[in-house]
Scaffold this motif. Structure first.
Motif, short mmCIF file in Angstrom:
data_model
loop_
_atom_site.label_atom_id
_atom_site.label_comp_id
_atom_site.label_asym_id
_atom_site.label_seq_id
_atom_site.Cartn_x
_atom_site.Cartn_y
_atom_site.Cartn_z
N ALA A 1 0.87 -1.18 0.00
CA ALA A 1 0.00 0.00 0.00
C ALA A 1 0.90 1.23 0.00
CB ALA A 1 -0.91 0.01 1.23
N THR A 2 0.36 2.31 -0.51
CA THR A 2 1.09 3.57 -0.46
C THR A 2 0.63 4.33 0.77
OG1 THR A 2 1.25 3.64 -2.86
CG2 THR A 2 1.60 5.71 -1.70
N GLY A 3 1.60 4.76 1.55
CA GLY A 3 1.30 5.50 2.75
C GLY A 3 1.94 6.87 2.70
N GLN A 4 1.75 7.60 3.77
CA GLN A 4 2.31 8.94 3.85
C GLN A 4 2.79 9.19 5.27
OE1 GLN A 4 -0.45 12.12 3.06
NE2 GLN A 4 1.20 13.47 2.38
N CYS A 5 3.97 9.80 5.38
CA CYS A 5 4.52 10.15 6.69
C CYS A 5 3.71 11.33 7.24
CB CYS A 5 5.99 10.52 6.57
SG CYS A 5 6.72 11.05 8.13
N VAL A 6 3.18 11.16 8.46
CA VAL A 6 2.36 12.21 9.06
C VAL A 6 3.00 12.85 10.29
CG1 VAL A 6 0.17 11.33 8.17
CG2 VAL A 6 1.03 10.51 10.37
N ASP A 7 4.01 12.20 10.85
CA ASP A 7 4.62 12.74 12.06
C ASP A 7 5.95 12.04 12.31
OD1 ASP A 7 4.86 14.34 14.28
OD2 ASP A 7 3.27 13.35 15.43
N HIS A 8 6.72 12.61 13.22
CA HIS A 8 7.96 11.99 13.70
C HIS A 8 7.82 11.72 15.19
CE1 HIS A 8 10.02 14.11 10.15
NE2 HIS A 8 9.99 12.82 9.89
N PHE A 9 8.56 10.76 15.69
CA PHE A 9 8.61 10.53 17.13
C PHE A 9 10.07 10.46 17.54
CE2 PHE A 9 8.65 6.30 15.33
CZ PHE A 9 9.49 5.57 16.15
N TRP A 10 10.35 10.81 18.78
CA TRP A 10 11.71 10.88 19.28
C TRP A 10 11.88 9.98 20.49
CZ3 TRP A 10 9.04 14.76 17.07
CH2 TRP A 10 9.65 15.41 15.99
N PRO A 11 12.30 8.73 20.27
CA PRO A 11 12.59 7.88 21.42
C PRO A 11 13.87 8.37 22.10
CG PRO A 11 13.13 6.74 19.38
CD PRO A 11 12.52 8.07 19.00
N SER A 12 14.20 7.80 23.22
CA SER A 12 15.39 8.26 23.96
C SER A 12 16.66 8.04 23.16
CB SER A 12 15.47 7.51 25.29
OG SER A 12 15.63 6.13 25.05
N GLY A 13 17.69 8.74 23.53
CA GLY A 13 19.00 8.55 22.91
C GLY A 13 19.26 9.42 21.70
N GLY A 14 18.40 10.41 21.44
CA GLY A 14 18.64 11.29 20.31
C GLY A 14 18.24 10.72 18.97
N TYR A 15 17.42 9.69 18.97
CA TYR A 15 16.98 9.07 17.71
C TYR A 15 15.65 9.66 17.27
CZ TYR A 15 20.59 5.59 18.48
OH TYR A 15 21.79 4.98 18.67
N VAL A 16 15.29 9.41 16.02
CA VAL A 16 14.02 9.87 15.48
C VAL A 16 13.43 8.75 14.62
CG1 VAL A 16 15.10 10.95 13.45
CG2 VAL A 16 12.86 11.75 14.23
N GLY A 17 12.12 8.68 14.60
CA GLY A 17 11.43 7.71 13.76
C GLY A 17 10.26 8.39 13.07
N ALA A 18 9.65 7.67 12.15
CA ALA A 18 8.54 8.23 11.39
C ALA A 18 7.25 7.48 11.71
CB ALA A 18 8.82 8.13 9.90
N ILE A 19 6.17 8.21 11.72
CA ILE A 19 4.85 7.62 11.85
C ILE A 19 4.15 7.84 10.52
CG2 ILE A 19 2.63 7.70 13.04
CD1 ILE A 19 4.16 8.83 15.47
N CYS A 20 3.73 6.75 9.90
CA CYS A 20 3.11 6.81 8.58
C CYS A 20 1.71 6.22 8.64
CB CYS A 20 3.95 6.05 7.56
SG CYS A 20 5.64 6.66 7.43
N VAL A 21 0.83 6.72 7.82
CA VAL A 21 -0.53 6.18 7.71
C VAL A 21 -0.72 5.61 6.31
CG1 VAL A 21 -1.52 7.71 9.45
CG2 VAL A 21 -1.54 8.40 7.06
N TYR A 22 -1.56 4.59 6.24
CA TYR A 22 -1.90 3.99 4.95
C TYR A 22 -3.31 3.45 5.04
CZ TYR A 22 -0.87 -0.49 7.22
OH TYR A 22 -0.87 -1.57 8.06
N ALA A 23 -3.94 3.27 3.90
CA ALA A 23 -5.31 2.77 3.86
C ALA A 23 -5.34 1.41 3.19
CB ALA A 23 -6.21 3.74 3.12
N VAL A 24 -5.95 0.45 3.85
CA VAL A 24 -6.15 -0.88 3.28
C VAL A 24 -7.46 -0.86 2.50
CG1 VAL A 24 -6.46 -3.32 3.81
CG2 VAL A 24 -4.85 -1.96 5.13
N GLU A 25 -8.47 -0.29 3.10
CA GLU A 25 -9.77 -0.11 2.46
C GLU A 25 -10.14 1.36 2.61
OE1 GLU A 25 -12.67 -2.74 4.15
OE2 GLU A 25 -11.36 -4.47 3.99
N PRO A 26 -10.95 1.88 1.71
CA PRO A 26 -11.34 3.29 1.83
C PRO A 26 -11.97 3.57 3.20
CG PRO A 26 -12.02 2.42 -0.29
CD PRO A 26 -11.51 1.26 0.52
N GLY A 27 -11.50 4.61 3.84
CA GLY A 27 -12.02 5.00 5.14
C GLY A 27 -11.38 4.29 6.32
N GLU A 28 -10.53 3.32 6.08
CA GLU A 28 -9.87 2.59 7.16
C GLU A 28 -8.39 2.96 7.17
OE1 GLU A 28 -9.22 -1.96 8.82
OE2 GLU A 28 -10.12 -1.64 6.86
#
Length: 133
Positions: free
Chosen positions: A39-66
């Protein structure tokens, strides 16, 4: 001699635990790569766990509206920017079991290498324990 056996036992337990965890992650990544849906998703936010790292939060749709969410692993710099499109791999029967496609590809090489090292450490600990009987 007892101290050596204790150290070898701890090494065996620790390396075996890492090996089994890594093999599970490798199996999951390979299963998603070979038999997962895309599926094609899109990055909507970043999160910062401890230790100076960063990660991405992405959303995607399996079915319309979900809308489903997937978090990346942690990196020293953001793996994707907010608004950037990403490819997501997920299990068709369980869309919550998902992974970013680029992580599944990168993870395979890392997990194979780490599993090999842990297998050698486990084997060495077993040989060491056998020789200290």
């Amino acid at each position: 001699m007892l101290a050596v056996r204790i150290i070898l036992s701890v090494l065996l337990c620790a390396s075996s635990l890492v090996l089994l965890t890594n093999l599970h992650a490798l199996r999951r990544a390979r299963a998603l790569e070979s038999g997962g849906a895309r599926a094609t998703g899109q990055c909507v936010d970043h999160f910062w766990p401890s230790g100076g790292y960063v990660g991405a939060i992405c959303v995607y749709a399996v079915e319309p509206g979900e809308e489903m969410r997937v978090r990346s692993s942690r990196y020293t710099t953001a793996p994707v920017e907010i608004g950037e499109e990403v490819e997501v791999l997920y299990r068709p029967g369980d869309p919550k079991s998902s992974m970013l496609a680029f992580e599944a590809k990168n993870r395979t090489g890392f997990d194979v290498a780490l599993s090999s090292v842990m297998a050698v450490l486990s084997a060495g600990a077993i040989v060491g324990l056998a020789l200290t009987v």
